[in-house]
Each structure stands twice: as C-alpha cells, then as structure tokens.
Motif scaffolding. Structure first.
Motif: not given
Lengths: 498, 88
Positions: A68, A70-71, A94, A96, A99-101, A196
C-alpha cells in the motif's frame, strides 16, 4: 536503524528497466504542475527497496506480495525502514518519513528454491508514452493486452542497486513487480495514475517458461467518489499464467485552470480599473492567474510575474482573448531583490508608477511533520515564503505610496484552522501577516489587504482528498476586486476572509 | 466481534498503532497521524470491514468516534453507542 534514500538516477534507472515512463516520476516540468511539485518515487521501486532489505532466503520462494503506497515518496529523503520478519514465510516492511507511514508491504514465501530464470530479456516494443485516460473514459471491462519484458541492462542495475538477489524473489517475480508499475503508469489509468495498492500472486506453472511475457488487464471497478480505479490482470509466460495482479490507482483530474467565463459570472467585465497597473507575483496559474484575469477584466494593465511555468503563463494571458494585450508576462524570481529592483526601474520608466501589488507566490506546499529531522525543510519553507513576499514589498511599498496604491497579500484560512499537516505553512503565513500588519502601521499611504482564502482548487490541491471542499479561485479573485471597489476611504489594513 | 472492537481493529491497522484504544469522545486531533490521506484510508477500511458505503465524504461530518459508532450501528443494525466532531 535502516534508512533508504532514492535519487533522481534511481528513478531514471527504474523507469528504463520497467518501461514505466510516467512523467510524474521522471519529468520535473510535469511534476511541477501536480500537487507533488517534484518527481515522485515509483511506488514499486519503494516496494523493491523494501524487498532488498529482507534477510536472505535461499530456500524460499515468493508466493505473494502486497503493498500500500500511502503517501508519495520524495527524492533525497532518508526514509526509515522497519522490517518485521516473524518467520521465513512472512516479512512485513514499513517505510516511514520520521513518524509518518509512507508505505507498507507484505511478502509471503513458501519453502522451495526459485527456478533458475534468465534475467536476460528479449527486446519488446512497449508503449513509449503513457495513455491519458480520464475517469470518465474508464469503465468496468476496459482492457489492455500486450507483450512485456523489462530492459535487461537497467533491470540488472536495479537488482544490483537494491540487492534483490537471494531474497526469495526470482528475476521474473521482480520483472512482474515492474510490470505492475508499467501497467498502472502507462495504461490503466496511465499518465494520471497515483498508484495506491498492489497485490501480486505468483504461480508456479509457468516458472520455467521464458520471457517475453504477455498480459491482459481489465478495469474491474471505478469508485467515482474518489476516482479510484481497480484493475485486475494476468501476466503470462508462454501460455501459462505467471502472476495475477490486483491494482488500485487514483486517477488524477485535469489541472484546474481559472475560467474567464466563471469569473464574468461573479464579476461583470468593466473598465473601472482602466489606467491602473498591477503587478501579480506568482500569477501563472491558480489563484494568481485568476487575480490577473480579474484585474484585466476590469481594464487594468497587469504585469504577470512567474518563475518557471511559461506554458501556464502563456495560457493565462491567451485566455483573455481580445483583452490579452492587457497582460504582460515578466519572468523572474520575486524573492531575488536585484531582480525586484530592476523590475521597479523598468516600471517607473515605462509606466510612471504602480497601483496594485499582489503577493501570491509561495514555495510548493507539501505536508511536513514538525519533527527535529524536518526542521531544515521547515526553515527553508519559512525563508522561501517570507522572501517571496518581503522582497517585493520592500521594493514596491514606496512606489505604491506614491499612487495611494494597494498592497494585497495572500494569507490563508489555515492560520485559524491550524491543520496538522501544515505547521510550516501556518507559521509562514502568520509571519507574513505580521509583516503586513507592521507595514500598515509604517506605510500609511498604502492600503493593505490581507486575504485569507479557504482551501482552493489549484494544482497544489488537485488530489482525490484535496479537491474535496476546495473553493474555486475565481470566487476569491472576484472578492478581492469587490473589496477594492468597496473601499472609499483609506484604511490602513483590511482582512478579507472568504 | 462487537462493533467497537471491529472499528478499533480498523483504526489500529490504518494508523499503524496496535495500542490504539478508541473512546467515544475521541476526535481526529486525539489520534496521531490522522491527516487527509489517513482519512481516506480509514474510510475505505471501515467500508470494507462493515460492508457499507459512505456517501461522498460523510465520515468527515461526524463529530467523534461515538457518532461514527452510532452511524455504523444504524447502518448495520448492530450494537450502538452515544455521540459528538471528527475530521478537522
């Protein structure tokens, strides 16, 4: 801590390897017209970077991957990579930004060695330019078919750069991941894609078949609330399916352009500003363009400043039709004081003075976390924002005073709303408001107008989420002109909330 | 699984926080990482988990977690809870 960073060269290499030539990733000029302002890292490249950081799995073979995005990932940012490998059968990654995933990926393996697949791929003709499909042209059943192979030399470079060998994914599985990027970025939906989600299931049957691959992908659903496209398809080697894919991508809408017709509905054309001269800093697109058009629609001569966006500036001027001679384009960096001084000299020589200054330019506005690691970007944004207002104001306030002119400065309703993603923008606009307040006290012969528009529909907000609740720029431009008309007496400072 | 627990599970996944505990009075500002992108992820996550479909962006109009739970209860004829603003 594991960090990963993507460079411009990484994007070029992945683009060449995967055949995904979507300009959002490889063209700075194109990216500037999008909300991302700069080239975005391919989602599938982020995914492969994650795969490359897993433990070696010589006795396992990739069975499924899902991701995914995400950003959007940016260039030259050190992203933190968290890797959770609970067993040799499963790994989760993951990514980052502090702290933003930004991205998650899950890899499922099964015991067994990968077949020896050749990583030398035949030359295949693939689309060189991405399709430009709007959401209105995409229906369930819309399909694409073709032949696919990555480009061998760059493929090998990607494998080496991200240390993908021995991680449980075979060459063809890596190629299939690139193919998914190619399908989304070049075909479904193509140029307007924002990838996405992806799920890829691998099948053994065709593992020993050689490339090139053939593929067939079809639209399964378009969620019209968010222009979210879901496609599914199969990549086959020989006559057997090698991988099946589910792909979700947002379909970006057209870049919103200010419309003279919409403006005329709010502000009838007139000659009330005939004989006046306005300088609009940052006027090639968005609100600045709408303000330039609004002034010109009232007979005002406009110097439309822009820095990079020549095609958009040309379009704005051309959209005026028979009034287009009222707009003169002036390219330059408004944060550069010598440039401002030179422009002032020209204005004084050619026009004798200036009646309206509009400070609208801003650095690109992207979400930013207020974290120690991001303070350099925070301060850069503040400096850049202030420079784009303070340099023209310092240069032209004296000139405006001579004509009892207007200093119109664009702030934002965000100074009251304080959205969590924009600490830098809120701080910059608050500082700019401070400067205008100070100027109103010390330059009383100039009328100061601070404008606080709500979220506007512009290139910068033209995303699925961003468009929602965004106001048309023409409405703000018309309000500014009406404010100017409605002010009989000299007022030091007015705040226009819209 | 009760509605509250199912909803909490969606929030934990979307906000990448296994320790997240939902309370009825919670609003968006109470949950770290609730930005516009997370909002859309949350929306799709809830739709998938509860088999419902939001009209437009109606999730943004809900005042707090309690109101969201009430909404889901009404839509799914499941258990309910009291109410209040969510998305910034």
């Amino acid at each position: 801590m594991t960090t990963v960073r993507f460079t411009k060269q990484d994007l070029a290499c992945f683009s060449a390897a995967s055949r995904d030539r979507n300009p959002l990733h490889i063209s700075e000029a194109y990216a500037r017209t999008t909300p991302y302002a700069e080239p975005v890292v391919f989602g599938a490249l982020g995914l492969l970077a994650g795969l490359g950081h897993l433990s070696a799995r010589p006795d396992h073979r990739l069975q499924q991957l899902s991701a995914e995005f995400r950003n959007p990932l940016s260039l030259d940012v050190a992203y933190r990579l968290d890797i959770i490998e609970s067993s040799t059968d499963k790994a989760r990654v993951k990514l980052y930004d502090t702290t933003r995933l930004m991205m998650t990926a899950t890899f499922t393996f099964r015991p067994g060695q990968g077949h020896r697949e050749s990583s030398v791929y035949p030359r295949v003709d693939c689309a060189a330019e991405p399709a430009d499909r709007t959401s209105a042209t995409l229906f369930p059943g819309t399909s694409v078919t073709g032949t696919y192979a990555p480009q061998t030399e760059e493929f090998a470079q990607v494998v080496e750069r991200w240390r993908l060998s021995g991680k449980g994914a075979t060459s063809h599985q890596i190629a299939a991941t690139m193919w998914a990027s190619f399908v989304v970025g070049m075909h479904l939906p193509g140029k307007r894609a924002v990838f996405w989600r992806l799920t890829l299931d691998f099948h053994d049957a065709a593992a020993q078949e050689e490339a090139p691959f053939s593929y067939e992908v079809a639209v399964e659903d378009l969620d019209e609330r968010f222009d979210l496209l879901r496609s599914a398809g199969t990549l086959s080697a020989g006559s057997l399916p090698y991988a099946t894919a589910q792909m979700w991508a947002f379909v970006r809408q057209d870049s919103p352009r200010p419309s003279l017709r919409r403006l005329a509905g709010l502000l009838p054309e007139s000659e009330q500003l005939k004989g006046k001269l306005a300088l609009v800093i940052g006027g090639s697109r968005g609100l600045g363009a709408a303000i330039a058009l609004a002034f010109a629609s009232q007979g005002c001569s406009v110097l439309l400043n822009y820095q990079h966006s020549t095609p958009e500036a040309d379009l704005t001027r051309a959209s005026l039709g028979d009034r287009s001679a009222l707009i003169e384009l002036v390219q330059g960096d408004a944060a550069d004081v010598p440039w401002c001084l030179s422009l002032r000299e020209t204005i004084l020589k050619q026009h004798g003075g200036l009646d309206l200054l509009v400070c609208n330019a801003s650095p690109p506005i992207r979400p930013l976390a207020f974290e120690p690691e991001k303070i350099a970007q925070f301060q850069d944004f503040l400096g850049g924002s202030l420079a784009l207002v303070s340099a023209p104001m310092a240069t032209f306030l004296g000139t405006l005073a001579g004509q009892a002119g207007w200093n119109i400065v664009l702030s934002s309703s965000f100074v009251r709303e304080l959205p969590v993603e924009f600490p830098h923008y809120v701080t910059a606009k608050s500082a700019i408001e401070g400067l205008v307040t100070w100027s109103a006290a010390h330059h009383p012969k100039v009328r100061h107008l601070l404008v606080r528009p709500p979220k506007l529909l512009t290139d910068q907000t033209n995303t699925t989420v961003g468009r929602q609740g965004a106001m048309d720029v023409e409405q703000v431009a018309a309000s500014i002109v009406r404010t100017i008309y409605g002010t009989g007496q000299l007022q030091a400072l007015q705040i226009l909330e819209i | 699984m009760e509605l509250h627990d199912r909803l909490e599970e969606v929030f934990r996944q979307v906000f990448d926080n296994d320790d997240l505990v939902l309370r009825d009075q919670m609003i968006a500002a109470d949950i770290e990482g609730w930005d516009s992108v997370a909002h859309i992820n949350l929306m799709f996550g809830i739709e998938q988990a509860f088999g419902i479909r939001f009209k437009g962006n109606e999730l943004a109009d809900m005042k707090n977690i309690g109101e969201l739970k009430q909404f889901l209860a009404d839509r799914t004829n499941s258990d309910a809870a009291p109410m209040r603003k969510m998305h910034p």
